[in-house]
Design an enzyme around this catalytic site. Structure first.
Site, PDB file in Angstrom:
ATOM      1  N   GLU A 164       8.835  -0.742 -10.699  1.00  0.00           N
ATOM      2  CA  GLU A 164       7.888  -0.864 -10.150  1.00  0.00           C
ATOM      3  C   GLU A 164       7.779  -0.800  -8.352  1.00  0.00           C
ATOM      4  OE1 GLU A 164       2.963  -2.327 -10.273  1.00  0.00           O
ATOM      5  OE2 GLU A 164       4.193  -2.672 -11.843  1.00  0.00           O
ATOM      6  N   ARG A 165       7.675   0.229  -7.563  1.00  0.00           N
ATOM      7  CA  ARG A 165       7.926   0.332  -5.920  1.00  0.00           C
ATOM      8  C   ARG A 165       9.161   0.207  -5.648  1.00  0.00           C
ATOM      9  NH1 ARG A 165       3.160   2.341  -5.704  1.00  0.00           N
ATOM     10  NH2 ARG A 165       1.269   1.642  -6.149  1.00  0.00           N
ATOM     11  N   LYS A 284       0.942 -13.703 -12.434  1.00  0.00           N
ATOM     12  CA  LYS A 284      -0.370 -12.220 -11.660  1.00  0.00           C
ATOM     13  C   LYS A 284      -1.473 -12.413 -12.946  1.00  0.00           C
ATOM     14  CE  LYS A 284      -1.271  -7.511  -9.977  1.00  0.00           C
ATOM     15  NZ  LYS A 284      -0.582  -6.551  -9.999  1.00  0.00           N
ATOM     16  N   GLU A 288      -5.911  -6.345 -10.718  1.00  0.00           N
ATOM     17  CA  GLU A 288      -5.493  -4.755 -11.935  1.00  0.00           C
ATOM     18  C   GLU A 288      -5.440  -4.959 -13.193  1.00  0.00           C
ATOM     19  OE1 GLU A 288      -3.268  -3.685  -6.766  1.00  0.00           O
ATOM     20  OE2 GLU A 288      -1.889  -4.362  -8.489  1.00  0.00           O
ATOM     21  N   ASP A 362      -3.066  -5.845   1.249  1.00  0.00           N
ATOM     22  CA  ASP A 362      -1.608  -5.803   0.158  1.00  0.00           C
ATOM     23  C   ASP A 362      -0.419  -5.127   0.880  1.00  0.00           C
ATOM     24  OD1 ASP A 362      -0.240  -5.798  -2.123  1.00  0.00           O
ATOM     25  OD2 ASP A 362      -1.185  -3.693  -2.688  1.00  0.00           O
ATOM     26  N   GLU A 384       4.478 -14.323   0.434  1.00  0.00           N
ATOM     27  CA  GLU A 384       5.111 -13.804  -0.045  1.00  0.00           C
ATOM     28  C   GLU A 384       5.133 -12.165   0.847  1.00  0.00           C
ATOM     29  OE1 GLU A 384       4.153 -10.556  -3.545  1.00  0.00           O
ATOM     30  OE2 GLU A 384       2.930 -12.244  -3.609  1.00  0.00           O
ATOM     31  N   GLU A 390       6.977  -0.321   0.316  1.00  0.00           N
ATOM     32  CA  GLU A 390       5.752   0.419  -0.346  1.00  0.00           C
ATOM     33  C   GLU A 390       4.785   1.297   0.600  1.00  0.00           C
ATOM     34  OE1 GLU A 390       1.725  -0.686  -3.758  1.00  0.00           O
ATOM     35  OE2 GLU A 390       3.326  -2.270  -2.944  1.00  0.00           O
ATOM     36  N   TRP A 540     -10.323   1.451  -3.672  1.00  0.00           N
ATOM     37  CA  TRP A 540      -8.303   2.315  -4.272  1.00  0.00           C
ATOM     38  C   TRP A 540      -8.896   2.992  -2.865  1.00  0.00           C
ATOM     39  CZ3 TRP A 540      -7.063   1.453  -9.820  1.00  0.00           C
ATOM     40  CH2 TRP A 540      -6.665   0.257  -9.976  1.00  0.00           C
TER      41      TRP A 540
END
Length: 696
Positions: A164-165, A284, A288, A362, A384, A390, A540
């Protein structure tokens, strides 16, 4: 024994393709300076070592590899410590940190000491780095210890091989071959991480499949843990909070249900029986669409504490991600993490770390710091960062993230008055955290050069160096990486460093000037799409963030708006709250600024945006010219790879420029001022470019 044999094979055979980027910054090509080479050769000709474990074996193999490549010699291992030129010595040193090392010159010997064999391994890599960068090995007196305890990569890899990404191919982990076959690439990965002090790795995606903690996959995880252990790297796993239901057949995953709690305790015992030094779980939850304690009317505190209790007897950690935000069309996603976690500060068990993204949204191109870095006084927070690009052009655009990381780490939270920087917070100095951590979302993949874009290797390298010492500068780290990776002449080294250090600001200018944010393509997060007004949830969309209208642009987070600025301590809040004094780079993060408002640059908001869009796109041409000047000075394959990607970057920079300018003109009706020319394409034409990414 099998792993050590593979290691030896790997060290002496992996450079069949010598110039394709596979060797990363551990490119041990012969040193051309004869004087330096002779000097180094004398100091590595004989080695004495006073300990014997798995780490000592890989340490000696690394020295042999470096000496064979850089110096064209093969050191001898001798028993007499007084006659050896290089001594590796296990024993107490002045710094009590178990990963600390000392390098000193004594009686014409180089002595590398450590409290543990892992510390000595780090010291050896430091010595090799000095040889690669042509530094002196005379009169050494070095003591070094990591300022961050847990220095880790998060891999967003899935069990089907996708990432992912991820923009550098498929997953590094060949799950279908494990545990029977150990790919030598796993060893190269471990070497690279150990060379920059990374001591932990999360093998799988935070959007976790429960399958990773089944007996089938735990055997595979054990095989990787066995490979990484000699290099001082612990393995972690991301877990699905609903695993008791998915795997255990329970009716609930409620963290306060005794059966659920017992299920996790049993599962943790199973993991540690296989992997005694397992690091812990990353979670997590309620983010989402991922399951979490709030599905059962509980809190993040309830969920984290229940899992931490299961891990505590094994000294395992729970790394609980703070990336949560509610479905609130009238709210401000900026404030979500603070609102969710600040109220529980001090109520989390001591083996819990709250993992916080560098900014509150993000991983955007430029973000102010997350307010949680100044807020969590009793609960450790981990940094993080995202290495995989991304929101930074994927593997197409050359963006050195070092300046971004440095900007974040140097930001003052004012939590305990002036000087309470983010770096000092995550080092544990400000709030005296018992556990400290910095984490990077990995940008590695199955591409031969590991990161897709060859220059993106620098972001991986930088994460490790900053996690060891958050006070380092991105310029210093870039200098190391270029010299170690390219072994080129001084002029070319300076040219490559120049491109690196300018690249992030160039990208920011042609994509997100003045703090415009979250205007990339919906879902895929690639290319410009500031016109997105409809999505499964309002936060979003792009309009939610830029709020462009006929009067101005930007998200008002002052007292007159969402008041999210109130989450900062007064010193930082004051810097951002005054629209006339805020630095332009953060203007539209905190203010809905009038199009015609004059800035400190002398231009209006609109004219400044136009200038940055155009100058940013134009600067890619200078990147191309600078890169062209090092032709013949770097490996041909790498040169051509980067040259081609810069052509694509130039094309996409113009796409960003034209799409953004033409879209925002729909609101302000203002012209593109001289000396810039209006885009030759229409808005409809540039809008069609991004539509191909939505074809299913």
């Amino acid at each position: 024994m099998r792993i050590l044999l593979l290691l030896a094979f790997s060290l002496f055979t992996f450079n069949t393709f010598a110039d394709d980027g596979y060797r990363l910054w551990l490119k041990y090509d012969r040193i051309q300076n004869e004087t330096l080479r002779k000097n180094y050769s004398q100091k590595l000709s004989t080695i004495h070592i006073n300990y014997n474990d798995e780490t000592s074996k890989v340490t000696l193999l690394e020295i042999e590899k470096a000496a064979t490549g850089l110096l064209k010699i093969k050191p001898q291992i001798i028993q007499n410590s007084t006659q050896a030129k290089l001594v590796l010595k296990l024993g107490k040193i002045e710094n009590a940190n178990p990963e600390a090392f000392e390098i000193k010159t004594l009686n014409k010997q180089i002595i590398i000491s450590g409290n543990t064999s892992k510390g000595i391994l780090y010291g050896v890599f430091e010595m090799i780095r000095r040889m690669q960068t042509s530094e002196s090995l005379e009169n050494l007196k070095i003591t070094s210890a990591p300022k961050i305890q847990l220095r880790m990569l998060n891999h967003w890899d899935n069990n089907n091989g996708t990432i992912e990404r991820g923009y550098a191919g498929m997953s590094l982990w060949k799950w279908y071959e494990l545990p029977e076959r150990i790919d030598t690439r796993y060893i190269e990965y471990a070497r690279a991480n150990a060379s920059i002090g990374i001591n932990g790795t999360v093998l799988n995606n935070v959007n976790a499949s429960a399958r990773f903690i089944t007996p089938e996959y735990l055997g595979k995880v054990k095989a990787l843990a066995d490979v990484f252990r000699p290099y001082g790297i612990k393995v972690f796993l991301s877990v699905n909070f609903a695993s008791p239901k998915i795997l255990g057949g329970l009716k609930t995953a409620d963290p306060l249900d005794p059966e659920v709690s017992q299920w996790w305790k049993n599962k943790v015992d199973e993991v540690y029986k296989l992997i005694p030094d397992f690091g812990g779980f990353v979670v997590k939850a309620n983010s989402e669409g991922e399951p979490g304690p709030m599905d059962f009317g509980r809190t993040h505190k309830d969920g984290a504490n229940m899992m931490a209790e299961a891990l505590a007897p094994h000294k395992g950690l729970i790394i609980w991600r703070a990336f949560v935000y509610n479905f609130d069309p009238k709210g401000d996603r900026f404030a979500a993490a603070y609102n969710e976690f600040k109220k529980f500060d001090g109520e989390f068990l001591p083996n819990i770390i709250i993992q916080v993204k560098n900014g509150p949204i993000d991983f955007q191109v430029r973000e102010p710091i997350s307010p949680l870095f100044g807020a969590m006084e009793k609960t450790p927070v981990s940094m993080e960062f995202q290495l995989t690009q991304e929101y930074l052009g994927w593997a197409t655009h050359w963006v050195y993230e070092g300046p971004m990381f440095e900007e974040v780490l140097k930001t003052d939270t004012y939590a305990k008055g002036k000087g309470s920087t983010v770096a000092k917070v995550i080092e544990g100095e400000v709030f005296k955290y018992p556990i400290t951590s910095m984490i990077g979302v990995a940008n590695t993949g199955s591409d031969r050069n590991w990161t897709g874009h060859p220059m993106a290797q620098a972001n991986w390298y930088t994460l490790g160096r900053l996690a060891w010492n958050p006070e380092m500068t991105s310029a210093k780290i870039a200098d190391e990486w270029v010299k170690m990776t390219f072994h080129t002449d001084a002029k070319s080294t300076e040219t490559i460093k120049k491109i690196m250090l300018e690249s992030r600001e160039i990208y920011t200018n042609y994509t997100n000037p003045l703090g415009v944010h979250h205007v990339m393509g919906e879902s895929h997060h690639f290319g410009p799409e500031p016109w997105v007004e409809k999505a499964p949830r309002p936060d979003w969309t792009a309009l939610y963030y830029h709020k462009a209208d006929s009067l101005g642009i930007g998200f008002d987070r002052t007292e007159k708006g969402s008041n999210s600025l109130a989450q900062y301590h007064s010193g930082l809040k004051d810097l951002y709250s005054d629209i006339d004094k805020i630095q332009p780079e953060f203007l539209l993060w905190f203010h809905h600024a009038p199009w015609r408002m004059k800035l400190s640059t002398g231009r209006t908001v609109w004219d400044e945006m136009v200038s940055r869009y155009y100058e940013g796109a134009k600067a890619v041409e200078q990147m191309q010219a600078d890169w062209a000047s090092v032709k013949g000075k770097v490996d041909q394959e790498t040169f051509e790879n980067v040259e081609a990607r810069l052509k694509t970057q130039r094309k996409e920079a113009l796409w960003w420029r034209d799409a953004s300018v033409l879209y925002f003109q729909k609101f302000n009706k203002m012209p593109v001022a001289a000396p810039y020319q209006k885009p030759s394409r229409t808005f409809e034409e540039v809008k069609q470019i991004v539509d191909v990414y939505h074809v299913r």
